[in-house]
Design a protein around this motif. Structure first.
Motif, short mmCIF file in Angstrom:
data_model
loop_
_atom_site.label_atom_id
_atom_site.label_comp_id
_atom_site.label_asym_id
_atom_site.label_seq_id
_atom_site.Cartn_x
_atom_site.Cartn_y
_atom_site.Cartn_z
N GLY A 1 47.13 42.23 53.76
CA GLY A 1 45.85 41.63 53.46
C GLY A 1 45.87 40.14 53.17
N ILE A 2 47.03 39.58 52.88
CA ILE A 2 47.09 38.15 52.56
C ILE A 2 46.68 37.31 53.77
N SER A 3 47.26 37.62 54.92
CA SER A 3 46.95 36.81 56.12
C SER A 3 45.49 36.95 56.51
N GLU A 4 44.92 38.17 56.42
CA GLU A 4 43.51 38.36 56.76
C GLU A 4 42.60 37.58 55.81
N THR A 5 42.95 37.59 54.53
CA THR A 5 42.16 36.86 53.55
C THR A 5 42.23 35.37 53.79
N ARG A 6 43.42 34.84 54.03
CA ARG A 6 43.55 33.40 54.26
C ARG A 6 42.89 32.97 55.57
N ALA A 7 42.92 33.85 56.57
CA ALA A 7 42.24 33.52 57.83
C ALA A 7 40.74 33.42 57.62
N GLY A 8 40.16 34.36 56.87
CA GLY A 8 38.74 34.30 56.59
C GLY A 8 38.37 33.10 55.74
N LEU A 9 39.22 32.78 54.77
CA LEU A 9 38.98 31.61 53.94
C LEU A 9 38.98 30.34 54.80
N ALA A 10 39.97 30.22 55.66
CA ALA A 10 40.05 29.04 56.53
C ALA A 10 38.84 28.93 57.45
N ALA A 11 38.34 30.07 57.91
CA ALA A 11 37.21 30.06 58.84
C ALA A 11 35.91 29.61 58.19
N TRP B 1 46.47 45.89 47.83
CA TRP B 1 45.67 46.02 49.04
C TRP B 1 45.09 47.42 49.08
N ASN B 2 43.77 47.52 49.11
CA ASN B 2 43.08 48.80 49.18
C ASN B 2 42.54 48.99 50.59
N ALA B 3 43.14 49.92 51.32
CA ALA B 3 42.70 50.21 52.68
C ALA B 3 41.31 50.83 52.66
N PHE C 1 45.78 55.23 43.06
CA PHE C 1 45.21 55.23 44.40
C PHE C 1 44.86 56.64 44.88
N ALA C 2 44.60 57.53 43.91
CA ALA C 2 44.08 58.88 44.17
C ALA C 2 43.55 59.42 42.85
N PRO C 3 42.44 60.14 42.86
CA PRO C 3 41.90 60.69 41.62
C PRO C 3 42.92 61.56 40.90
N ASP C 4 42.98 61.41 39.58
CA ASP C 4 43.85 62.19 38.70
C ASP C 4 45.34 61.90 38.86
N ALA C 5 45.69 60.91 39.68
CA ALA C 5 47.10 60.53 39.80
C ALA C 5 47.51 59.70 38.59
N ALA D 1 35.03 48.67 53.00
CA ALA D 1 35.68 47.37 53.16
C ALA D 1 37.16 47.44 52.79
N PRO D 2 38.03 46.91 53.64
CA PRO D 2 39.41 46.67 53.19
C PRO D 2 39.36 45.59 52.11
N GLU D 3 40.16 45.74 51.06
CA GLU D 3 40.02 44.87 49.90
C GLU D 3 41.37 44.37 49.41
N LEU D 4 41.44 43.08 49.15
CA LEU D 4 42.59 42.49 48.50
C LEU D 4 42.23 42.14 47.06
N TYR D 5 43.08 42.57 46.12
CA TYR D 5 43.05 42.07 44.75
C TYR D 5 44.31 41.21 44.57
N ALA D 6 44.15 39.98 44.11
CA ALA D 6 45.28 39.15 43.71
C ALA D 6 45.14 38.92 42.21
N PRO D 7 45.75 39.78 41.38
CA PRO D 7 45.54 39.70 39.93
C PRO D 7 46.17 38.43 39.33
N LEU D 8 45.38 37.70 38.57
CA LEU D 8 45.83 36.47 37.94
C LEU D 8 46.29 36.69 36.51
N THR D 9 46.04 37.89 35.97
CA THR D 9 46.52 38.27 34.64
C THR D 9 47.16 39.65 34.75
N GLY D 10 47.84 40.04 33.69
CA GLY D 10 48.47 41.36 33.67
C GLY D 10 49.23 41.54 32.37
N PRO D 11 49.82 42.73 32.19
CA PRO D 11 49.83 43.87 33.12
C PRO D 11 48.55 44.69 33.05
#
Length: 294
Positions: free
Chosen positions: A102-112, A246-248, A230-234, A215-225
């Motif tokens: 998702g990084i390359s797709e996000t940066r491509a959209g940002l550049a566009a 990256w959330n498909a 990525f599944a209910p009850d997991a 929507a495919p989704e990128l999270y780039a967390p700036l804080t943590g932890p």
């Protein structure tokens, strides 16, 4: 005075990024931009060249020692366009240092879209932003000072709002009142078709219940932890700041915020007009009552 878009971008880069790896070279490139346009003397350009190897040094000190001044306009209190374009530049530099889906797709959209017209707008006043964004930026500033400073400078121009597509009884009252997002490209400051990028904030300790979207989704967390799954009850997976997620499309995911406010760069790279939906799970009460250690 209204400057061309390339001058606005170069001006933001000339005066920002102190402490960020490689920022000295970015400032030198911006100085070269103005030199080639006849707006900066060779003597001033030489100061930026000398300082290009010193990412944490403001060239203003050496300029003053040599009794020089830049011939370009001094740094103003950033107007809307300058502040937002400066923030997008810092976001792109930050993403360039990450790897993963998702990084390359996000940066491509940002550049566009980043050089598109900036819509008029004003700062919104949400309690969750007033209460928690300063703490998030303070944590970010210890690791990514240039990005934290760019967000702070853009604050008067960020249109924070709550995501209101979820039925209130499904998303829960705490999350509904305790989150906000500010779109930068897409529905927000700079228009874009089927692409949305911005900042996302959630108060400490809150649960963003299981949900999914086309929507495919990128999270780039700036804080943590913070905790993720990525599944209910997991079980939760604990991830630090600066580890992208990256959330498909249509894959359920959940976030449990840690002791610091959750602040991230988000991006929906396509199908951005399709709403998200809640995915039921049986352990929300336990997760909402639990805590994540720092």
């Amino acid at each position: 005075m209204t400057l061309p878009a390339d001058d606005l971008q170069a001006l933001a880069e000339l005066h920002g990024g102190f402490g960020q790896p490689g920022s000295g070279r970015v400032r030198y490139a911006a100085a070269m931009h103005f030199y080639r346009k006849g707006l900066m003397s060779a003597e001033v350009l030489e100061v930026y060249r000398i300082c290009s190897a010193r990412d944490g040094e403001d060239p203003a000190g050496l300029l003053n020692a040599r009794a020089l001044r830049a011939d370009i306009p001094p740094r103003p209190q950033p107007d809307r366009e300058l502040a937002l374009r400066g923030l997008l530049g810092e976001i792109d530099r930050y993403l360039a240092g990450l790897s993963g889906p998702g990084i390359s797709e996000t940066r491509a959209g940002l550049a566009a879209h980043r050089d598109g017209p900036v819509r008029p707008g004003a700062q919104s006043d949400l309690a969750v932003v007033r209460a928690h964004l300063p703490d998030a930026l303070a944590a970010l500033a210890t690791e990514r000072p240039a990005l934290a400073a760019a967000i702070e400078e853009a604050m008067p121009h960020l249109g924070w709002r709550a995501y209101d597509s979820y039925p209130p009884e499904e998303i829960g009252a705490a999350f509904r009142a305790g989150h906000a997002y500010a779109s930068l490209i897409g529905e927000g400051a700079i228009p874009a078709e089927d692409f949305d990028l911005g900042l996302f904030l959630i108060a400490p300790g809150l649960l963003y219940r299981d949900h999914a979207h086309s929507a495919p989704e990128l999270y780039a967390p700036l804080t943590g932890p913070h905790g993720w799954r990525f599944a209910p009850d997991a079980p939760l997976v604990i991830k630090p700041a600066h580890e992208p997620v990256w959330n498909a499309p249509d894959v359920p995911h959940l976030t449990k915020v840690g002791p610091r406010p959750f602040l991230c760069i988000y991006c929906w790279t396509k199908d951005a007009n399709e709403p998200a939906r809640i995915i039921p799970a049986g352990d929300w009460d336990a997760l909402e009552q639990g805590m994540i250690d720092a």
